[in-house]
Design an enzyme around this catalytic site. Sequence first.
Site, PDB file in Angstrom:
ATOM      1  N   CYS A  17      84.304  28.244  24.795  1.00  0.00           N
ATOM      2  CA  CYS A  17      84.583  26.936  25.399  1.00  0.00           C
ATOM      3  C   CYS A  17      83.695  26.738  26.621  1.00  0.00           C
ATOM      4  O   CYS A  17      82.904  27.602  26.983  1.00  0.00           O
ATOM      5  CB  CYS A  17      86.061  26.814  25.783  1.00  0.00           C
ATOM      6  SG  CYS A  17      86.535  27.885  27.146  1.00  0.00           S
ATOM      7  N   CYS A  20      83.499  29.400  29.343  1.00  0.00           N
ATOM      8  CA  CYS A  20      82.605  30.540  29.076  1.00  0.00           C
ATOM      9  C   CYS A  20      81.190  30.204  29.530  1.00  0.00           C
ATOM     10  O   CYS A  20      80.526  31.000  30.205  1.00  0.00           O
ATOM     11  CB  CYS A  20      82.574  30.859  27.583  1.00  0.00           C
ATOM     12  SG  CYS A  20      84.163  31.321  26.871  1.00  0.00           S
ATOM     13  N   CYS A  85      46.641  59.251  16.326  1.00  0.00           N
ATOM     14  CA  CYS A  85      47.389  60.342  16.964  1.00  0.00           C
ATOM     15  C   CYS A  85      48.605  59.780  17.701  1.00  0.00           C
ATOM     16  O   CYS A  85      48.817  58.569  17.752  1.00  0.00           O
ATOM     17  CB  CYS A  85      46.505  61.110  17.942  1.00  0.00           C
ATOM     18  SG  CYS A  85      45.945  60.079  19.321  1.00  0.00           S
ATOM     19  N   CYS A  88      48.126  57.011  20.273  1.00  0.00           N
ATOM     20  CA  CYS A  88      48.011  55.646  19.743  1.00  0.00           C
ATOM     21  C   CYS A  88      49.399  55.020  19.622  1.00  0.00           C
ATOM     22  O   CYS A  88      49.626  53.882  20.032  1.00  0.00           O
ATOM     23  CB  CYS A  88      47.345  55.654  18.357  1.00  0.00           C
ATOM     24  SG  CYS A  88      45.665  56.272  18.344  1.00  0.00           S
ATOM     25  N   ASP A 500      49.612   0.719  30.828  1.00  0.00           N
ATOM     26  CA  ASP A 500      48.172   0.848  31.034  1.00  0.00           C
ATOM     27  C   ASP A 500      47.496   0.092  29.895  1.00  0.00           C
ATOM     28  O   ASP A 500      47.996   0.065  28.779  1.00  0.00           O
ATOM     29  CB  ASP A 500      47.783   2.327  31.003  1.00  0.00           C
ATOM     30  CG  ASP A 500      46.290   2.521  31.157  1.00  0.00           C
ATOM     31  OD1 ASP A 500      45.727   1.971  32.103  1.00  0.00           O
ATOM     32  OD2 ASP A 500      45.706   3.204  30.299  1.00  0.00           O
ATOM     33  N   ASP A 699      48.077   7.073  28.931  1.00  0.00           N
ATOM     34  CA  ASP A 699      47.578   8.112  28.038  1.00  0.00           C
ATOM     35  C   ASP A 699      47.915   9.518  28.523  1.00  0.00           C
ATOM     36  O   ASP A 699      47.637  10.492  27.851  1.00  0.00           O
ATOM     37  CB  ASP A 699      46.064   7.984  27.805  1.00  0.00           C
ATOM     38  CG  ASP A 699      45.266   8.160  29.094  1.00  0.00           C
ATOM     39  OD1 ASP A 699      45.834   8.618  30.093  1.00  0.00           O
ATOM     40  OD2 ASP A 699      44.071   7.816  29.092  1.00  0.00           O
ATOM     41  N   ASP A 703      46.294   8.611  33.840  1.00  0.00           N
ATOM     42  CA  ASP A 703      47.418   7.992  34.553  1.00  0.00           C
ATOM     43  C   ASP A 703      48.412   9.012  35.087  1.00  0.00           C
ATOM     44  O   ASP A 703      49.541   8.670  35.425  1.00  0.00           O
ATOM     45  CB  ASP A 703      48.148   7.034  33.596  1.00  0.00           C
ATOM     46  CG  ASP A 703      47.201   6.030  32.980  1.00  0.00           C
ATOM     47  OD1 ASP A 703      46.469   5.382  33.736  1.00  0.00           O
ATOM     48  OD2 ASP A 703      47.174   5.907  31.747  1.00  0.00           O
TER      49      ASP A 703
END
Length: 804
Positions: A17, A20, A85, A88, A500, A699, A703
Amino acid sequence: MSSQIKETSLQISGMTCAACANRIEKGLNKMEGVEEATVNLALEKSVIKYDSEKVSNQDFEKKIQDLGYDVVKEKKEFTITGMTCAACANRIEKGLNKMDGVSMANVNLALENATVEYDPSQASPIDIIQRVEKLGYGAIIKEDKVESVNFRQKEIQKQKNTFIFSIILSFPLLWAMVSHFSFTSFIYMPDFLMNPWVQMAFATPVQFLIGKQFYVGAYKALRNKSANMDVLVAMGTSAAYFYSVYQAIISMGSHHNTAQLYFETSSILITLILLGKLFEAKAKGRSSEAIKKLMGLQAKTALVLRNGEEREIPLEEVIVGDTILVKPGEKIPVDGKVIEGNSAVDESMLTGESIPVDKTNGDTVIGSTLNKNGFLKMKATKIGRDTALSQIIKVVEDAQGSKAPIQRLADQISGVFVPIVVGIALLTFLVWMIWVNPGEFTPAFEAMIAVLVIACPCALGLATPTSIMAGSGRAAEFGILFKGGEHLETTHHIDTVILDKTGTVTNGTPVLTDVLIENGMEEEQFLSLIGAAEKKSEHPLAQSIVQGIQARQISLAAVEQFEAMPGYGIRAVADQKVIFIGTRKLMKQNNVDITKALTAMEEFEEQGKTAMLASIEGEYAGLIAVADTIKESSLAAIKRLKAMDIQVIMITGDNQRTANAIGHQVGIDHVIAEVLPEGKAEEVKKLQAAGKTVAMVGDGINDAPALALADIGMAIGTGTDIAMEAADITLIRGDLNSIADAILMSRKTMKNIKQNLFWAFAYNVIGIPIAAIGLLAPWLAGAAMAFSSVSVVLNALRLQRIKL
């Protein structure tokens, strides 16, 4: 050392709920290094901004677990190549364990595999593969051993099984209760069902096995000095169960079943609450349909060319630089560039344009769009989370996971809700025992249980986030991406829209229309110099001029110097000649006499064309005019905005005459012209100072200051480079109708949220007093509680059917 602010999201399981969610949120916000944490109950997700040098993901996971909840993980196995090895294996293991979102990575040298446990909201298989490759090794997903956890489906199935078990055990108790009334005495009922010990045998597994989740939840809440719905359910059902046990014990030895038993009350309450949770989980799953639809657009595999061989591989294994073959009728797997072939590509899923776009060598293609009729060979440039579709999915997920300001009130109330309800329940019991029915335990007890179980903090907690999820998801289907819940809320207040001109009202792709030359210069020489100067400029008008000149088969002169002067024009040196191209102001600043050009210039501007003056070696040399075409939808979209009582203003750096001509064509009366980029932000400020709620539409790049300053910034997106950073809303489709759609979607979502909050408050305000005065049987109160949150979620889901 400077702090590094990062953002992470965690999928949380175990919340029941709003209390929580509030507890986890408070716990995370108290941690050192956490700037802000929000928890969304509906999405079961937390978003955390934090200082990575003070706190880590592991700390958040531990905190959430300490609070009694869990973090959802995914686990995958990878085949690792190139290891020689143990060093790695150790190197890969350490590298993976340092990744954001990875909680555990084990690398086995002998088996040549890695097992990685990670948070799917922060890391993906492709991120893991890329990290291994950066370390100098190879990794491939083990498809046959993938353990992909759909936690929500798993939870729904678990709830379903539990509910079926509960209803089987509760049915005999319900049968005994229903046939107990005088008006239902005709219903046959076996005598043994009235035996207290038989009823106890049915009720006990329901109370302690099925109801264990409520006890565990209540214990965790109380342990953390908090209270949630589990506390109310555990208290109410335990009171009914243990009182019934007491009655069964004191009735031992009696030949008649006269005990006042409430076993059916506790069992039926738990069953009904489980049913409500099942419906709620299914409905919450439906509220994220938009994300599923977007993810469903993605291709699953890609046909790549590696070492001269064609190989079909999972999408997760594609890497940047891969050569990909796309056959007709297939989806383009990732973002990239065409390197061979010609085709038409259906980009309607992003742009909304039904007409396919022609693609050829050098053109950009977007992942998940559909290749229609030709064969394409492309190079992958963006994969995984960098693709346009993945960016869109992330924006939608962030919006659905964020909190709208209107939710704060509900959060504050739900934080103190449970203790208040427990107090009311105890007061109800005392009032009934002392004043209403003095000394009568049964009615007081029933009223107290009814108060405990009818109260529902869930409805309050779900009222806002489910509407935000459904509203932002539905908006995304129309190509409208809200960056967060707060923007979805603010948008419905907008009363002024600033547009614009270039690329917003117009198509943004002007063409060269007129060239007037002075002083007897040859046209070819004039255009060669002008084209050379403009080629260095990134302005859309400059590119149009260059394209127009090149289309006339004129070669461009060599450029020695170039300087852009935003809002004025350009200065260049070509063929050792100083060239200025731009506005009247630019010519005036450089003492160029333009008297001869003014009449022609005004005529061009009255036709809606943009005219630019050119001087060579300090002398006026000529006039170049370009015209930008108006988008087909602009006129209708602006009419829609006006019909919604929204003032529309057009703003542009063009001169007043050109701007007025464009404004007149689309029905905009208020035009602000000759405004420099930084001046646009000033115009926004002026309107805000006058008490207007302003949306700036542009755009998203030129702007940016105005978009950031406006109450709501809307960026016109066109697919790949969606300008999401400065704007609050991205309109993927270039159609201006999306502005009205965004405002309409916000209005409808806010109306839906207010409906939800009203009914959530009303339900508790009306339900608790009715229960307190004894007009509701406990099992009816439980049913009402179970379905109150379901009704809120179902109301929110109506937003998914909105037509714009």
